[in-house]
Every structure is written in structure tokens, then in C-alpha cells.
Design a protein around this motif. Structure first.
Motif, PDB file in Angstrom:
ATOM      1  N   UNK A 108       0.523  -0.117 -19.072  1.00 22.20           N
ATOM      2  CA  UNK A 108       0.680  -1.250 -18.159  1.00 22.20           C
ATOM      3  C   UNK A 108       1.320  -0.831 -16.847  1.00 22.20           C
ATOM      4  N   UNK A 109       2.115   0.237 -16.870  1.00 13.54           N
ATOM      5  CA  UNK A 109       2.730   0.759 -15.658  1.00 13.54           C
ATOM      6  C   UNK A 109       1.726   1.559 -14.826  1.00 13.54           C
ATOM      7  N   UNK A 110       0.975   2.425 -15.479  1.00 14.03           N
ATOM      8  CA  UNK A 110       0.160   3.413 -14.763  1.00 14.03           C
ATOM      9  C   UNK A 110      -1.251   2.931 -14.418  1.00 14.03           C
ATOM     10  N   UNK A 111      -1.914   2.282 -15.341  1.00 15.52           N
ATOM     11  CA  UNK A 111      -3.335   1.977 -15.156  1.00 15.52           C
ATOM     12  C   UNK A 111      -3.630   1.016 -14.005  1.00 15.52           C
ATOM     13  N   UNK A 112      -2.771   0.021 -13.723  1.00 19.47           N
ATOM     14  CA  UNK A 112      -3.071  -0.847 -12.572  1.00 19.47           C
ATOM     15  C   UNK A 112      -3.040  -0.120 -11.232  1.00 19.47           C
ATOM     16  N   UNK A 113      -2.430   1.058 -11.184  1.00 18.71           N
ATOM     17  CA  UNK A 113      -2.374   1.849  -9.955  1.00 18.71           C
ATOM     18  C   UNK A 113      -3.396   2.985  -9.995  1.00 18.71           C
ATOM     19  N   UNK A 156       0.823  -1.214   0.000  1.00 21.39           N
ATOM     20  CA  UNK A 156       0.000   0.000   0.000  1.00 21.39           C
ATOM     21  C   UNK A 156       0.853   1.259   0.000  1.00 21.39           C
ATOM     22  N   UNK A 157       1.866   1.289   0.863  1.00 26.69           N
ATOM     23  CA  UNK A 157       2.747   2.454   0.904  1.00 26.69           C
ATOM     24  C   UNK A 157       3.489   2.621  -0.421  1.00 26.69           C
ATOM     25  N   UNK A 158       3.954   1.513  -0.983  1.00 26.77           N
ATOM     26  CA  UNK A 158       4.671   1.559  -2.259  1.00 26.77           C
ATOM     27  C   UNK A 158       3.807   2.164  -3.352  1.00 26.77           C
ATOM     28  N   UNK A 159       2.582   1.688  -3.491  1.00 25.08           N
ATOM     29  CA  UNK A 159       1.744   2.135  -4.595  1.00 25.08           C
ATOM     30  C   UNK A 159       1.358   3.603  -4.470  1.00 25.08           C
ATOM     31  N   UNK A 160       1.154   4.063  -3.237  1.00 26.02           N
ATOM     32  CA  UNK A 160       0.883   5.487  -3.050  1.00 26.02           C
ATOM     33  C   UNK A 160       2.102   6.333  -3.406  1.00 26.02           C
ATOM     34  N   UNK A 161       3.278   5.855  -3.023  1.00 25.20           N
ATOM     35  CA  UNK A 161       4.497   6.622  -3.293  1.00 25.20           C
ATOM     36  C   UNK A 161       4.823   6.666  -4.778  1.00 25.20           C
ATOM     37  N   UNK A 162       4.772   5.517  -5.466  1.00 23.11           N
ATOM     38  CA  UNK A 162       5.165   5.517  -6.881  1.00 23.11           C
ATOM     39  C   UNK A 162       4.143   6.241  -7.752  1.00 23.11           C
ATOM     40  N   UNK A 163       2.902   6.362  -7.270  1.00 20.72           N
ATOM     41  CA  UNK A 163       1.947   7.181  -8.012  1.00 20.72           C
ATOM     42  C   UNK A 163       2.454   8.608  -8.134  1.00 20.72           C
ATOM     43  N   UNK A 164       3.163   9.080  -7.107  1.00 26.75           N
ATOM     44  CA  UNK A 164       3.651  10.462  -7.088  1.00 26.75           C
ATOM     45  C   UNK A 164       4.975  10.627  -7.846  1.00 26.75           C
ATOM     46  N   UNK A 165       5.873   9.656  -7.712  1.00 23.38           N
ATOM     47  CA  UNK A 165       7.231   9.890  -8.222  1.00 23.38           C
ATOM     48  C   UNK A 165       7.553   9.085  -9.480  1.00 23.38           C
ATOM     49  N   UNK A 166       6.629   8.258  -9.940  1.00 19.73           N
ATOM     50  CA  UNK A 166       6.854   7.479 -11.157  1.00 19.73           C
ATOM     51  C   UNK A 166       5.675   7.566 -12.115  1.00 19.73           C
TER      52      UNK A 166
END
Length: 316
Positions: free
Chosen positions: A233-238, A178-188
Motif C-alpha cells: 500500500x505504501x509502494x505500489x501507488x507510487x 509531484x516533487x514529494x512523490x519523486x523524492x520519497x520513491x528514492x528515500x522511502x
């Protein structure tokens, strides 16, 4: 297997990340082999001297016989198919992945009954290129590699995954899905979306605008050169985390537009942006030295250390 022996590694997917991992693992002394769906990718990898096959059942049977660490290195839409094959041919192998989103992978692993020996992973490295031709054994050198510490994570599997990351040259950040997905939404993931939007704005200016474009446009649109299907494939699953940060960003941009219209000023946005970039450049990592996998409360302590900027560098 003694502590100084390296467990075999089986990489499923020989694109940029998976292929680079295969190269880096081999360079680090691992017995490593892989699978790739594309015949052209298999041919290219074999021509470079790597043990890659297009036969998924045979590759996984070999992994089961060797008790290899299986690494899923395909885009999210292809994950379920591989998990189905792993369930059939290698259900008892330790399992990790290098997919850019962690929650959906963990859900799929759970649905296939493979959670017991799964630890999620995500090396924060890459380029705008793809395929075997883009692979680089040094891709992970000094990179950050997120490794999961969700409830129920098995210490032995975590150690195997972490050791592989460290041996490939990375440092490890322990993080929950959960923490990972919230963080990478912002920086990736958000940077991908903004790069696409900036590329559209520049192209809309025609040949003159593109002819005048220089460093800021080039740097800001670099990842827009990535294959569109891969970006999706990188963005839509998040989706949920990305929607939240998109809303935040649109609010910031809307306030800047309103300020420019009313006062002719972008001062607030520019000052805040400068502070944000400075915070990134000044961000300090610190080494986690007092927590070992399997210790009492090690998962909880690793999670908190990761949230505070800690990195794990100890080779077990």
C-alpha cells in the motif's frame, strides 16, 4: 476562533501513524477524536482513554459540527471509501492526510470534489510495527512533515495543517505532490524494495547465513519486517516514480556487477555510495522566515524554499 485557539482534530484511522497523531495532538492540547475500522483497534484506543469510534458517519457528523480538521490516516487503498463518506457527512471541513504518496490522494480528493479545503501531508516517521499497540505520542518529535503547496492551496487550511504538524513536534517541508512523490520513491519506497530483496537473499542462504547475520543485515532489512500488505500500500501507488528509480538503481548495480566480474573491483560503487551517505549526514536545513501563508506569491516561494532545503517552523 482566535489565533491562539487550536481547531479540533478528527483522525480517520488509528494505526501507527493515525493513532500516534491522535496521541500527539491530545498531548499538545487539541480536542481530538477518531475513527477506526477495526473493532479491536477501537477497543484498544478506548481502553487507553482515547475518544475513538467505529461509527464513521457519527464521527464525521461530529467533525462537521465542530469544524474540525479531518486527517485521513489509512493506507491508499482505503482512501476512496473515506472520501466518499466525507463528501456525504463533512464536505466543508478542512482536510489533510498522512498517506505516503501524494499525487494519487490529490487525484482522489479532486474526484470527490473536496479540493477546495484540502492540503496534503506526510510525516516522515514510522516503525516496522503497526496498529494501535505501536502508537507513540513522540513519534513525530524532530521529524520532517511534508505539507503540500500545490497550486490552489488555501492559506488558512495550510496554516491549520502546518500548526498541527509543528505542535506534534515536527518541522515542515513545503513541497508539491509531484516533487514529494519523486523524492520519497528514492528515500522511502526504494529502501522498502531493497530491504525485501536483501531479506530474500539472506534467507536463501539458509540457517548458516542467517546465523551469521549481524548488524548490516539487520539494519538493511529492518523495514522488511513491516506487514506485507502495508508495504504494498505504501509502494505500489507510487508506481511510476518507483519504476524510474528502480531502473536507475538496477543500472548502478549492473555496472558494479560488470566491474566486479571484469576487474575484481567495486571501487566506483563504494566510493559513490560513501559520498551519498556523507551528503545525507552533512545535509543542512535552514529555516524559512520571510514567507507567510497568504502573502503575495507565497505558494511559489514556499515551493522553491522547500526544494532548496528550507523548513517552516513558525506557528501562525
Amino acid at each position: 476562533m482566535t489565533s491562539d485557539q487550536k481547531a479540533p482534530v478528527c483522525v480517520l484511522g488509528a494505526g501507527l501513524i493515525g493513532g500516534s497523531l491522535l496521541r500527539a495532538a491530545a498531548d499538545a492540547g487539541y480536542r481530538a477524536w477518531g475513527y477506526n475500522r477495526s473493532e479491536a483497534g477501537v477497543t484498544a484506543a478506548v481502553a487507553d482513554g482515547f475518544d475513538v469510534s467505529g461509527d464513521l458517519p457519527a464521527t464525521l457528523t461530529r467533525a462537521a459540527e465542530a469544524d474540525a480538521l479531518i486527517v485521513i490516516a489509512v493506507p491508499m487503498p482505503a482512501v476512496d471509501h473515506l472520501l466518499g463518506a466525507i463528501t456525504t457527512f463533512a464536505p466543508d471541513c478542512a482536510l489533510t492526510d498522512v498517506v505516503s504518496v501524494k499525487g494519487p490522494v490529490a487525484d482522489a480528493v479532486r474526484a470527490h470534489g473536496l479540493s477546495r479545503r484540502y492540503v496534503g501531508g506526510h510525516p516522515m516517521a514510522g516503525t516496522s510495527e503497526s496498529g494501535w499497540a505501536a502508537t507513540d505520542s513522540d513519534l513525530f518529535e524532530a521529524a520532517v512533515w511534508a505539507v503540500g503547496v500545490d497550486p490552489g492551496t488555501h492559506a488558512l487550511t495550510w496554516t491549520r495543517v502546518t500548526r498541527l504538524a509543528l505542535d506534534c513536534g515536527a518541522v515542515v517541508v513545503p513541497v508539491t505532490s509531484e516533487d514529494h512523490d519523486r523524492a520519497v520513491a528514492r528515500i522511502s519506497h526504494l529502501p522498502h524494495v531493497l530491504a525485501e530483496a536483501l531479506a530474500v537473499a539472506g534467507a536463501s542462504g539458509g540457517s548458516l547465513a542467517l546465523g551469521l547475520a549481524a548488524g548490516s543485515f539487520r539494519d538493511g532489512t529492518r523495514v522488511a519486517a513491516t506487514a506485507p500488505d502495508l508495504v504494498r500500500a505504501i509502494c505500489e501507488p507510487n508506481r511510476d516514480a518507483l519504476l524510474s528509480v528502480l531502473d536507475d538503481t538496477l543500472t548502478v548495480l549492473g555496472a558494479a556487477r560488470d566491474s566486479l566480474r571484469a576487474d575484481g573491483s567495486l571501487a566506483d560503487l563504494i566510493a559513490a555510495g560513501h559520498d551519498g551517505r556523507t551528503a545525507y549526514e552533512d545535509n543542512q536545513r535552514w529555516e524559512i522566515t520571510d514567507i507567510r501563508p497568504g502573502d503575495h506569491d507565497w505558494l511559489e516561494r514556499m515551493r522553491e524554499a522547500g526544494r532548496r532545503g528550507g523548513v517552516y517552523t513558525a506557528r501562525a
